[in-house]
Design a protein around this motif. Structure first.
Motif, PDB file in Angstrom:
ATOM      1  N   THR A 164      -2.732  -0.638  -5.829  1.00 36.43           N
ATOM      2  CA  THR A 164      -4.026  -1.306  -5.894  1.00 36.43           C
ATOM      3  C   THR A 164      -4.387  -1.389  -7.363  1.00 36.43           C
ATOM      4  O   THR A 164      -4.169  -0.446  -8.119  1.00 36.43           O
ATOM      5  CB  THR A 164      -5.083  -0.518  -5.111  1.00 36.43           C
ATOM      6  OG1 THR A 164      -4.873  -0.723  -3.711  1.00 36.43           O
ATOM      7  CG2 THR A 164      -6.490  -0.948  -5.463  1.00 36.43           C
ATOM      8  N   ASP A 181       0.849  -1.185   0.000  1.00 34.73           N
ATOM      9  CA  ASP A 181       0.000   0.000   0.000  1.00 34.73           C
ATOM     10  C   ASP A 181       0.890   1.242   0.000  1.00 34.73           C
ATOM     11  O   ASP A 181       2.124   1.145  -0.059  1.00 34.73           O
ATOM     12  CB  ASP A 181      -0.968  -0.019   1.182  1.00 34.73           C
ATOM     13  CG  ASP A 181      -0.264  -0.009   2.544  1.00 34.73           C
ATOM     14  OD1 ASP A 181       0.957   0.264   2.607  1.00 34.73           O
ATOM     15  OD2 ASP A 181      -0.942  -0.282   3.555  1.00 34.73           O
ATOM     16  N   GLY A 190     -13.625   2.881  -6.131  1.00 36.78           N
ATOM     17  CA  GLY A 190     -12.720   2.706  -5.011  1.00 36.78           C
ATOM     18  C   GLY A 190     -11.981   3.965  -4.650  1.00 36.78           C
ATOM     19  O   GLY A 190     -12.254   5.054  -5.172  1.00 36.78           O
ATOM     20  N   GLU A 191     -11.028   3.807  -3.758  1.00 37.19           N
ATOM     21  CA  GLU A 191     -10.265   4.950  -3.262  1.00 37.19           C
ATOM     22  C   GLU A 191      -9.426   5.593  -4.354  1.00 37.19           C
ATOM     23  O   GLU A 191      -9.244   6.814  -4.385  1.00 37.19           O
ATOM     24  CB  GLU A 191      -9.346   4.479  -2.122  1.00 37.19           C
ATOM     25  CG  GLU A 191      -8.475   5.572  -1.526  1.00 37.19           C
ATOM     26  CD  GLU A 191      -7.593   5.074  -0.401  1.00 37.19           C
ATOM     27  OE1 GLU A 191      -6.812   5.891   0.135  1.00 37.19           O
ATOM     28  OE2 GLU A 191      -7.670   3.869  -0.066  1.00 37.19           O
ATOM     29  N   TYR A 192      -8.919   4.766  -5.279  1.00 37.25           N
ATOM     30  CA  TYR A 192      -7.956   5.270  -6.252  1.00 37.25           C
ATOM     31  C   TYR A 192      -8.526   5.424  -7.654  1.00 37.25           C
ATOM     32  O   TYR A 192      -7.982   6.185  -8.459  1.00 37.25           O
ATOM     33  CB  TYR A 192      -6.731   4.350  -6.310  1.00 37.25           C
ATOM     34  CG  TYR A 192      -6.017   4.257  -4.981  1.00 37.25           C
ATOM     35  CD1 TYR A 192      -5.245   5.315  -4.524  1.00 37.25           C
ATOM     36  CD2 TYR A 192      -6.146   3.133  -4.172  1.00 37.25           C
ATOM     37  CE1 TYR A 192      -4.590   5.255  -3.304  1.00 37.25           C
ATOM     38  CE2 TYR A 192      -5.495   3.059  -2.948  1.00 37.25           C
ATOM     39  CZ  TYR A 192      -4.726   4.114  -2.514  1.00 37.25           C
ATOM     40  OH  TYR A 192      -4.089   4.046  -1.305  1.00 37.25           O
ATOM     41  N   THR A 236     -10.168   8.980 -11.827  1.00 37.65           N
ATOM     42  CA  THR A 236      -9.799   9.006 -10.413  1.00 37.65           C
ATOM     43  C   THR A 236     -10.989   9.425  -9.571  1.00 37.65           C
ATOM     44  O   THR A 236     -11.987   9.945 -10.087  1.00 37.65           O
ATOM     45  CB  THR A 236      -8.640   9.993 -10.183  1.00 37.65           C
ATOM     46  OG1 THR A 236      -8.985  11.268 -10.752  1.00 37.65           O
ATOM     47  CG2 THR A 236      -7.377   9.476 -10.836  1.00 37.65           C
TER      48      THR A 236
END
Length: 317
Positions: free
Chosen positions: A116, A101, A246-248, A317
């Motif tokens: 990721t 990570d 997701g986060e990314y 993003t």
């Protein structure tokens, strides 16, 4: 500036497990029959994409990210380009590996981001499998199984088919199986810690380096299953399936059957054409797109629509 898509030239990477399907499926001019990866939208220093059209033709994606941030909706690009899109041809099993990570990337290898990723299965042999996760309940059990080489008791396998989608958060033990071609969307990182490589040797008879200590440090234990909620929308001629948010990154599969307005606004998009042919029409240009093309829709494009029979993988993003 750039009221049209920014088309990018793939960068090819030869791998011990690569093959010739990138040529067969996408008509790419690959360097050899052991071509494992096409980095199709990349600003990474290990394989930056080059712009193929318009005023910035010949410049790298990294250069336009830094020099023309308005194309991406920013006044100043004060970080690295966030994503990397690849197409992988696994003619043989990839190593069993894990990615760190963001924290471990900075701590262990002094890199700005971890990795990721996610996979859309473009093509695969019947009965093809991936490894995703492990069966150890604790780090002590994990280490014991590794030391004893009890790989069958450690790895968790899953059969896949064309059109499947797999989310691989950092820390997830994984491997792409033989006979699988995927489109991978990931953080812009090239950090891989190999746990197991089937005792393969390269052309010089040498085994590839393993990273046992780092892999065991960064892997998630016990393994955590990730439940994906696909969100489908039918927007006239566009069937949009959100594969992951997701986060990314957020990733979609779009299937077009005619003229369609685009539902994602106010953002730059990364687009790979995985099937078909069509056009992108803006106020100032008409661009033909076909299977194997990869491009960025800049934030400056204005109003536009896509027309044709197309399948696209789209991310932002």
């Amino acid at each position: 500036m750039y009221k049209e898509p920014v088309f990018l030239k793939p960068v090819f990477q030869e791998r011990i497990w690569g093959g010739g399907k990138l040529q067969k499926l996408f008509d790419y001019d690959i360097p050899s029959q052991t071509t494992g990866e096409a980095w199709v939208i990349s600003a990474h220093e290990n394989g930056p994409s080059i712009v193929m059209n318009g005023q910035l033709k010949g410049m790298s994606l990294k250069e336009i990210w830094q020099g023309y941030p308005q194309l991406f909706g920013f006044d100043i690009a004060d970080s690295e380009f966030p994503l990397l899109v690849k197409i992988l041809d696994a003619n043989d099993q990839l190593s069993v590996q894990v990615h760190p990570d963001d924290f471990y990337a900075k701590e262990l290898v002094s890199q700005p981001s971890g990795k990721t990723e996610c996979w859309y299965i473009l093509d695969c042999d019947e009965g093809a499998e991936i490894i995703i996760g492990h069966q150890a309940k604790s780090r002590e059990e994990f280490q014991r199984l590794v030391v004893n080489g009890e790989w069958g008791n450690l790895f968790q396998s899953l059969k896949v088919k064309k059109g499947d989608f797999v989310y691989v958060p950092s820390g997830t033990l994984h491997s792409i199986g033989k006979g699988i071609v995927i489109l991978e969307t990931q953080q812009s990182s090239d950090i891989t810690f190999r746990l197991y490589d089937y005792d393969r040797v390269d052309g010089e008879g040498k085994k590839r380096e393993l990273h046992l200590e780092q892999a065991m440090a960064v892997m998630t234990c016990p393994h955590k299953e990730v439940v994906q909620d696909n969100v489908k929308e039918q927007l006239n001629n566009l069937e949009s399936t959100r594969l992951i948010q997701g986060e990314y990154f957020t990733v979609y599969h779009w299937k077009l059957g005619g003229k369609a307005e685009i539902p994602v606004k106010n953002s730059f998009l990364l687009v790979s054409v995985i099937n078909g042919v069509g056009q992108i029409v803006t106020e100032e240009s008409i661009s033909t797109v076909k299977k194997g093309d990869n491009f960025i829709v800049p934030a400056t494009i204005g109003d536009y629509f896509i027309d044709g029979d197309l399948e696209l993988i789209v991310s932002h993003t």
